[in-house]
Design an enzyme around this catalytic site. Structure first.
Site, PDB file in Angstrom:
ATOM      1  N   GLY A  78      39.449 -11.902-116.935  1.00  0.00           N
ATOM      2  CA  GLY A  78      38.736 -11.634-118.179  1.00  0.00           C
ATOM      3  C   GLY A  78      37.229 -11.765-118.010  1.00  0.00           C
ATOM      4  N   GLU A  92      44.837 -10.870-111.789  1.00  0.00           N
ATOM      5  CA  GLU A  92      45.922 -11.052-112.752  1.00  0.00           C
ATOM      6  C   GLU A  92      47.318 -10.887-112.171  1.00  0.00           C
ATOM      7  OE1 GLU A  92      43.096  -9.528-113.325  1.00  0.00           O
ATOM      8  OE2 GLU A  92      42.384  -9.930-115.353  1.00  0.00           O
ATOM      9  N   ALA A 108      40.801 -15.832-118.128  1.00  0.00           N
ATOM     10  CA  ALA A 108      41.344 -16.216-119.425  1.00  0.00           C
ATOM     11  C   ALA A 108      41.818 -17.662-119.315  1.00  0.00           C
ATOM     12  CB  ALA A 108      42.512 -15.309-119.774  1.00  0.00           C
ATOM     13  N   GLU A 139      36.101  -8.505-116.736  1.00  0.00           N
ATOM     14  CA  GLU A 139      36.284  -7.523-117.814  1.00  0.00           C
ATOM     15  C   GLU A 139      35.173  -7.648-118.861  1.00  0.00           C
ATOM     16  OE1 GLU A 139      40.459  -8.749-118.375  1.00  0.00           O
ATOM     17  OE2 GLU A 139      40.927  -6.615-118.225  1.00  0.00           O
TER      18      GLU A 139
END
Ligand code: NAD
Length: 701
Positions: free
Chosen positions: A108, A131, A67, A111
Site C-alpha cells: 500500500g 502482497e 497495509a 500504491e
C-alpha cells in the site's frame, strides 16, 4: 513546528507547500488512523488557498511498509475511509502531490506513492509489491498503476514474485522521477515548488507503456507460476489484473482489481499465508528468553563427522563467512567428506549460482582435521557422527575435555536423548541440540533442542546462530524425533497401513502431492532410504504399542530394495530419479494383504488426505500437550520449512483448526479404533474439541 493533525499524521506548511508526514512507527503501516488522518490532511491542503502543492512523506526510516495486515480481520470503522479513497484523492487532486519516498515503500505504501503525481526516492530506499507473499494482490491500484509507470514486464516481475527493487532501478523503470542523495524532504519541497501551478500528471491517465501487450509472455509467466507455486492463486490473479490494465479503461481495471483483492483477502489461502507470516516471526520469540539475555558470539565453529549432514552443516558456516573445522575419524573419511562438499559447491557453479572464486573463498573457510586439539578454540561444535548413543557420549566427553570451557556443544542427532548426552560432560548447561534437515546446506529448518539444563544464554545463542546461518530456528524439547520426525513417523505408518488395506503407494503420494505436499511419504521413504527407516523403526519399537506392525517396509528391505540408492524401493528408478510404479511392488502389496487376511478396499483421495492429516494434527496435539513445542504455530513452521507442507495451507495445526477440532477428533478416534494406542487421540485435542477451542489458542506453560 509541525502541526499534528492526529497521533500518526503530522502536517506542516512550508511556504506554499503543504508537508504531510506519516508517523506511525515502526513501519508507518497504513492503519485506520493513518488513512483517516492522511485524507484529512490532504483535504486541509486542498482547502487552503495558500497551498499550491503537497509533499507526502514518512517519518523515520520508512515511507510506508504496507497495509496494517492485523486490521484485515477487523471491520473498518464507519468514519474511516478506504485506503483507495486516499490514493484516489491524491491522484484526483488539482494541486500537484509529490511523494518523497524516504525509505521502504511496500504494498500500500508504493500504491499510495503511485497515486501521487510525482515521486522522488532516497538513494537507499526500496519499493515493492510483496502482497502475493500473503496470498493477496495489490488492492490499492498497484496492478493498474505500476504497469503504467514501469511497463508490463517490470510490473509482472514485481507483483508476481513480490521481490522489492532498489531506488536506482525504480528510477530507471520510471517509478521514480528522481533519485535523491541528500535530504529528500527538502528536495521534494523545492521540487513541489517547481511543479506548482502545472496541471497534475495523473498515473491513471498514462497509457504509453501499456502498448504492445505480449500475450505469449503472460502465458509464460502463468506456466512458471503453475509449475513453481502449485495451487497458489494470488500470482495468477496478478497476471490477469496486469493484463486487464492493458485491456480495460483505468477505472474498470481498478474495479476489477478491487473485487479480486477482496475475494482473495477473504479466502482460506490468504488467511493461511498471513498466519504463516506471523508464525515465523513468533517462532523467534522464546518465553523467558528476552533481549536482555546475552548471546555468545560465534566466530569459529567445528563439526564432528564429515558425512551427509556434517558436510552440509559446514557449508552453512562457510556460506555465512564463519571459519569451520571439520573432524572425522581418519584421513580417508575426512577427504571423502570434504570432496563431497567441494562437489556440491561445484554443482552451484555449473548452475550459475556461484562463481569459482566464491567456491575457493568458501572452501578456504573449511578446514579438515582428525585431531580434537584443533577444535580447542571453537565457539560451537556440532556433532554429526553416527547415530549411536555410546559413540556420541564418548565424543561429547572428549569435546568437553578439549574445547574451551565456554564453547557450546550441540548434537545433530535425529532421535537420541540429548539430556543423556549432556550428562556425559561437565557442562550440561552448554549442551544442546541443533537438528538440521537433509540436505543441510539447502533446507531452511533447524530444530533447536532445549535440554533440561541448557542455560538461557546457550538457547539464545542457538536461536541467534540459526538466524545468522540464514535458517529458520524453532525451539523444541527433547523427545524421540523431536517435533517434526515424531509427527512424520506416525503419519507415514498410517500411510503404510492404507497401502496394506487397499491403496497403492503411488495413489497415496499422488493424493498428497496434488493436495500440495512437495512429496508423498513413499517417495520420501525412497529418498531417505528404506534401510534407514528399518533402523529407525527398530529403535522406536516401544513407542508404538499397537495391534500390528506394518510389514511391507521390512519385506522391501529383505529384497534389497533400499530406495533410490539401490535403484528400487517403493518405486522403480531404472528410468531416473522420478520413480515409476512397479508391478513387482504392486504384486507384493496384494500378496501381503492376502496374507494378512485383509480384503482390499478403495480409498478415495479425500480418505487418504484426511487420514494422513489427522495423524499429523493428533500427534502435533500430543507434542504440544507434552511441552515439546512452545506453540501450535511453531509446529506449522517446522512442517512448512522441514517437510514440504504447502504454505498456502498454513500447516497441519492451522489446517486442523480450519477443519474444526471436533471433526479432527472424530477421525482420530477412527484411527485409534483401527490401529491401536499409538494413534490415540491426544488429551489436548479432546479438551479443545469439547471447549470449541483452536490449537492456535494454546499458550505454553
Ligand atoms: P553419515 O554416515 O553420512 O556420516 C557420519 C560421519 O561421521 C561419517 O563421515 C563418519 O566417518 C563420521 N564418524 C563416525 N564416527 C565418528 C567419530 N567417532 N568421530 C568423528 N567422526 C565420526 O551420517 P549422517 O547422515 O550425516 O548423520 C549424522 C548424524 O546426523 C546422525 O546422528 C543422524 O541421526 C543425524 N541426522 C541425519 C539426517 C539425515 O537425513 N541423514 C538428518 C538429521 C540428522
Amino acid at each position: 513546528m509541525p502541526t499534528t493533525t492526529s497521533d500518526v499524521i503530522e502536517f506542516d506548511k512550508r511556504g506554499a507547500i503543504g508537508l504531510i508526514t506519516i508517523n506511525n512507527p515502526p513501519a508507518n503501516a497504513l492503519s485506520f488512523a493513518v488513512v483517516k488522518g492522511a485524507l484529512e490532511a490532504l483535504d486541509a491542503c486542498l482547502g487552503d488557498d495558500g497551498i499550491e502543492a503537497v509533499v507526502l512523506t514518512g517519518a523515520g526510516r520508512m515511507f510506508v511498509a504496507g497495509a496494517d495486515i492485523r486490521e484485515f480481520s477487523i471491520p473498518r470503522p464507519d468514519d474511516v475511509p478506504e485506503l483507495n479513497a486516499v490514493i484516489d484523492a491524491c491522484e484526483g487532486s488539482p494541486k500537484p502531490v509529490v511523494a518523497a519516498i524516504n525509505g521502504i515503500a511496500f504494498g500500500g505504501g508504493l500504491e499510495l506513492a503511485m497515486g501521487c503525481h510525482y515521486r522522488l526516492i532516497s538513494a537507499a530506499a526500496q519499493v515493492g509489491q510483496p502482497e502475493v507473499n500473503l496470498g493477496i494482490i495489490p488492492g490499492g491500484g498497484g496492478t493498474q498503476r505500476l504497469p503504467r509507470l514501469a511497463g508490463i514486464d517490470a510490473a509482472l516481475e514485481m507483483c508476481v514474485y513480490g521481490k522489492p527493487i532498489k531506488a536506482d532501478k525504480a528510477g530507471e523503470l520510471g517509478i521514480a522521477d528522481e533519485v535523491v542523495e541528500g535530504d529528500i524532504v527538502e528536495r521534494a519541497i523545492a521540487f513541489a515548488g517547481e511543479v506548482a501551478g502545472r496541471p497534475p500528471r495523473r498515473t491513471g491517465e498514462q497509457t504509453e507503456k501499456l502498448a504492445g501487450l505480449d500475450k505469449a509472455r503472460l502465458e509464460e509467466v502463468r506456466e512458471d507460476i503453475k509449475k513453481k507455486q502449485r495451487g497458489v492463486v494470488a500470482p495468477l490473479v496478478v497476471v490477469d489484473m496486469i493484463e486487464a490494465a492493458a485491456a480495460m479503461p483505468f477505472e474498470e481495471g481498478l474495479k476489477a482489481e478491487r473485487e479480486a483483492f477482496v475475494k482473495l483477502r477473504d479466502s482460506d489461502q490468504s488467511a493461511a499465508m498471513r498466519y504463516m507470516f506471523f508464525a515465523e516471526r513468533e517462532a523467534a520469540k522464546i518465553p523467558g528468553i528476552g533481549k536482555d539475555v546475552e548471546t555468545r558470539k560465534i566466530e569459529k565453529a567445528a563439526i564432528v563427522g564429515s558425512g551427509t549432514m556434517g558436510g552440509g552443516i559446514a557449508m552453512n558456516f562457510a556460506n555465512a563467512g564463519i571459519p569451520v573445522t571439520v573432524l572425522d575419524v581418519d584421513r580417508g573419511a575426512l577427504d571423502a567428506g570434504l570432496a563431497r562438499v567441494e562437489e556440491t559447491y561445484g554443482g552451484s557453479v555449473s548452475r550459475g549460482r556461484m562463481t569459482e572464486e566464491q567456491v575457493t573463498e568458501k572452501m578456504g573457510l573449511i578446514a579438515g582435521t582428525t585431531d580434537y586439539a584443533d577444535l580447542a578454540d571453537a565457539d560451537i561444535v556440532i556433532e554429526a557422527a553416527f547415530e549411536d548413543m555410546d559413540l556420541k557420549k564418548k565424543i561429547f566427553a572428549t569435546l568437553d575435555e578439549t574445547c574451551k570451557p565456554e564453547a557450546i556443544l550441540a548434537s545433530n542427532t535425529s532421535s537420541l536423548d540429548i539430556d543423556e548426552i549432556a550428562a556425559a560432560t561437565n557442562r550440561p548447561d552448554k549442551v544442546v541440540g541443533m537438528h538440521f534437515f537433509s540436505p543441510a546446506n539447502v533446507m531452511r529448518l533447524v530444530e533447536n533442542v532445549r535440554t533440561a539444563e541448557a542455560s538461557r544464554e546457550s538457547l539464545a545463542t542457538l536461536m541467534q546462530l540459526s538466524k545468522g546461518l540464514g535458517k529458520t530456528g524453532v525451539m523444541v524439547g527433547v523427545g524421540d524425533g523431536f517435533v517434526g520426525n515424531r509427527m512424520y513417523h506416525v503419519a507415514a505408518r498410517i500411510a503404510e497401513f492404507l497401502v496394506e488395506e487397499g491403496a497403492m503407494p503411488w495413489d497415496v503420494d499422488e493424493a498428497l502431492y496434488d493436495w500440495g505436499f512437495a512429496m508423498g511419504p513413499f517417495a520420501v521413504n525412497d529418498l531417505a532410504g528404506i534401510d534407514v527407516r528399518v533402523a529407525i523403526r527398530e529403535g522406536q519399537k516401544s513407542l508404538y504399542p499397537g495391534r500390528r506392525e506394518p510389514v511391507i517396509v521390512p519385506k522391501l528391505y529383505g529384497m534389497g530394495r533400499y530406495g533410490q540408492k539401490t535403484g528400487k524401493g517403493w518405486y522403480d528408478y531404472s528410468e531416473g530419479r522420478k520413480g515409476k510404479p512397479d508391478p513387482e511392488v504392486e504384486a507384493l502389496i496384494i500378496e501381503t494383504s492376502k496374507e494378512l487376511g485383509i480384503e482390499r478396499r478403495d480409498f478415495s483421495r479425500s480418505d487418504i488426505i484426511q487420514a494422513y492429516l489427522t495423524a499429523l494434527a493428533n500427534t502435533g496435539a500430543h507434542v504440544l500437550g507434552e511441552g515439546l513445542a512452545i506453540r501450535s504455530s511453531d509446529i506449522d513452521v517446522i512442517w512448512n520449512y522441514g517437510y514440504g507442507f504447502p504454505r498456502r495451507r498454513g500447516g497441519p495445526m492451522f489446517h486442523a483448526d480450519l477443519v474444526g477440532l471436533d471433526k479432527v477428533l472424530a477421525k482420530a478416534g477412527e484411527l485409534h479404533e483401527a490401529y491401536g494406542d499409538w494413534v490415540k487421540p491426544a488429551e489436548l485435542l479432546k479438551s479443545y474439541a469439547a471447549e470449541g477451542k483452536k490449537f492456535n489458542d494454546f499458550k505454553a506453560g
